[in-house]
Scaffold this active site. Sequence first.
Site, short mmCIF file in Angstrom:
data_model
loop_
_atom_site.label_atom_id
_atom_site.label_comp_id
_atom_site.label_asym_id
_atom_site.label_seq_id
_atom_site.Cartn_x
_atom_site.Cartn_y
_atom_site.Cartn_z
N GLY A 115 32.75 41.49 40.71
CA GLY A 115 33.27 40.12 40.83
C GLY A 115 34.73 40.13 41.24
CB SER A 153 34.93 37.93 45.84
OG SER A 153 34.10 37.43 44.80
NE ARG A 154 34.16 33.10 43.91
CZ ARG A 154 33.59 32.43 42.91
NH1 ARG A 154 34.24 31.45 42.31
NH2 ARG A 154 32.37 32.73 42.51
CG ASN A 163 36.04 40.24 36.51
OD1 ASN A 163 36.70 39.60 35.70
ND2 ASN A 163 35.67 39.71 37.69
CB SER A 197 35.26 35.47 26.43
OG SER A 197 35.74 34.14 26.29
CE1 TYR A 199 31.35 33.02 29.95
CE2 TYR A 199 32.54 32.63 27.90
CZ TYR A 199 32.50 33.11 29.21
OH TYR A 199 33.62 33.69 29.76
CB VAL A 200 29.57 32.27 22.34
CG1 VAL A 200 30.14 33.00 21.13
CG2 VAL A 200 30.53 31.16 22.78
CE LYS A 213 32.04 36.80 29.31
NZ LYS A 213 32.31 37.85 30.31
P1 NAP Z 1 35.16 33.05 38.80
O1 NAP Z 1 36.49 32.67 39.32
O2 NAP Z 1 34.06 32.04 38.76
O3 NAP Z 1 34.67 34.36 39.59
C1 NAP Z 1 33.45 34.94 39.26
C2 NAP Z 1 33.29 36.25 40.00
O4 NAP Z 1 32.06 36.87 39.55
C3 NAP Z 1 33.18 36.10 41.50
O5 NAP Z 1 33.79 37.20 42.13
C4 NAP Z 1 31.67 36.11 41.75
O6 NAP Z 1 31.29 36.60 43.04
C5 NAP Z 1 31.24 37.12 40.69
N1 NAP Z 1 29.83 36.99 40.31
C6 NAP Z 1 29.20 35.92 39.76
N2 NAP Z 1 27.89 36.21 39.57
C7 NAP Z 1 27.71 37.48 40.01
C8 NAP Z 1 26.58 38.33 40.10
N3 NAP Z 1 25.37 37.95 39.68
N4 NAP Z 1 26.76 39.58 40.62
C9 NAP Z 1 27.98 39.98 41.06
N5 NAP Z 1 29.07 39.22 41.01
C10 NAP Z 1 28.94 37.97 40.49
O7 NAP Z 1 35.26 33.58 37.27
P2 NAP Z 1 36.52 34.15 36.45
O8 NAP Z 1 37.11 33.04 35.68
O9 NAP Z 1 37.37 34.98 37.35
O10 NAP Z 1 35.76 35.09 35.38
C11 NAP Z 1 35.71 36.50 35.52
C12 NAP Z 1 35.25 37.09 34.19
O11 NAP Z 1 36.16 36.73 33.15
C13 NAP Z 1 33.88 36.60 33.72
O12 NAP Z 1 33.19 37.66 33.10
C14 NAP Z 1 34.23 35.52 32.71
O13 NAP Z 1 33.20 35.32 31.78
C15 NAP Z 1 35.46 36.13 32.08
N6 NAP Z 1 36.33 35.16 31.40
C16 NAP Z 1 36.95 34.16 32.11
C17 NAP Z 1 37.79 33.27 31.44
C18 NAP Z 1 38.52 32.17 32.15
O14 NAP Z 1 39.18 31.35 31.48
N7 NAP Z 1 38.48 32.07 33.47
C19 NAP Z 1 37.97 33.39 30.06
C20 NAP Z 1 37.32 34.42 29.38
C21 NAP Z 1 36.50 35.30 30.06
P3 NAP Z 1 31.20 35.59 44.34
O15 NAP Z 1 32.65 35.28 44.69
O16 NAP Z 1 30.53 36.38 45.41
O17 NAP Z 1 30.46 34.38 43.90
#
Ligand code: NAP
Length: 253
Positions: A13, A15-16, A91, A142, A158-159, A162
């Site tokens: 993940g 890419s973003r 990630n 998380s 989700y919880v 994690k």
């Molecule tokens: P995001 O901006 O929505 O990015 C999600 C990333 O995961 C993207 O690169 C996406 O790829 C990839 N992805 C989604 N489904 C996938 C799959 N089936 N196989 C491979 N790649 C996949 O999310 P984020 O906020 O950066 O979150 C990243 C991690 O941090 C996650 O595990 C999330 O649960 C955790 N997290 C986030 C937060 C927060 O506040 N943002 C808080 C706690 C934990 P594409 O670009 O190709 O779609």
Amino acid sequence: MFDLTGKKALVTGGSRGIGRGIAICLAKQGADVAINYHSKKDEAEVVAAKIKAMGREAFTVQADVSKTEDVVRMFAEVMAKWGKLDILANNAGIAPVATSIDQTTDEQWDSIININLKGQFLCAREAVKVMKPGSKIINTASIASGGVGGGFGGLASYVASKGGVVGLTEDLAVDCGSKGINVNAVAPGIIETDMTKEFIGNPDVAKGFIAHIPKGRFGKPEDIGAAVAFLASDEADYITGAVIYVDGGWLAA
Ligand code: NAP
């Protein structure tokens, strides 16, 4: 300190959002980075180009982390290119729209558990097969993982996913100790990414959350990237089985 020159890293993940921040922080410390994405190839290529402009190697690799065959192929591609892997940043993840348990469907539950938890298991399993002593796996939990407060409500799948990541991390740390592979997790607070943009973009909701964060701001992907780069470094060699909360003080408040 925290020099990753010559290390080869895979960020799922990447890419973003947080994954992008992790990939760039690892590259800043000297690592070469393989950037996994699911569907957004263009965004992954932008991250790869940015890392190449820093003088590091980078390439993109498509895989759905919840699918065994995709994960096996992804690791084969990385090994064909580099012949080794030193760092796995597990990630990739998704979040559901909050729904109370009676509105939560089997499909929602399965997709969250399969991507967020099984995905980290599948990638760790392939990584351990190829990693040498001194390698590092960093999972992504998380603040919403149970056991530490931070409950939100309406996010059972989700919880649970994690919380499973925390358990997975602890067990793998013990399992992989004799192999010389460290396994830790970062547990982000509320970070500004596509995942959170809807409620961060709502001023009233955002204000309520900020009031609960001692640092007085939402996190940035680089805040998580810095913690991952530290855990990936030789200096973190005595840290394994740990969960590092990077939450601006959310859980302490
Ligand atoms: P995001 O901006 O929505 O990015 C999600 C990333 O995961 C993207 O690169 C996406 O790829 C990839 N992805 C989604 N489904 C996938 C799959 N089936 N196989 C491979 N790649 C996949 O999310 P984020 O906020 O950066 O979150 C990243 C991690 O941090 C996650 O595990 C999330 O649960 C955790 N997290 C986030 C937060 C927060 O506040 N943002 C808080 C706690 C934990 P594409 O670009 O190709 O779609």
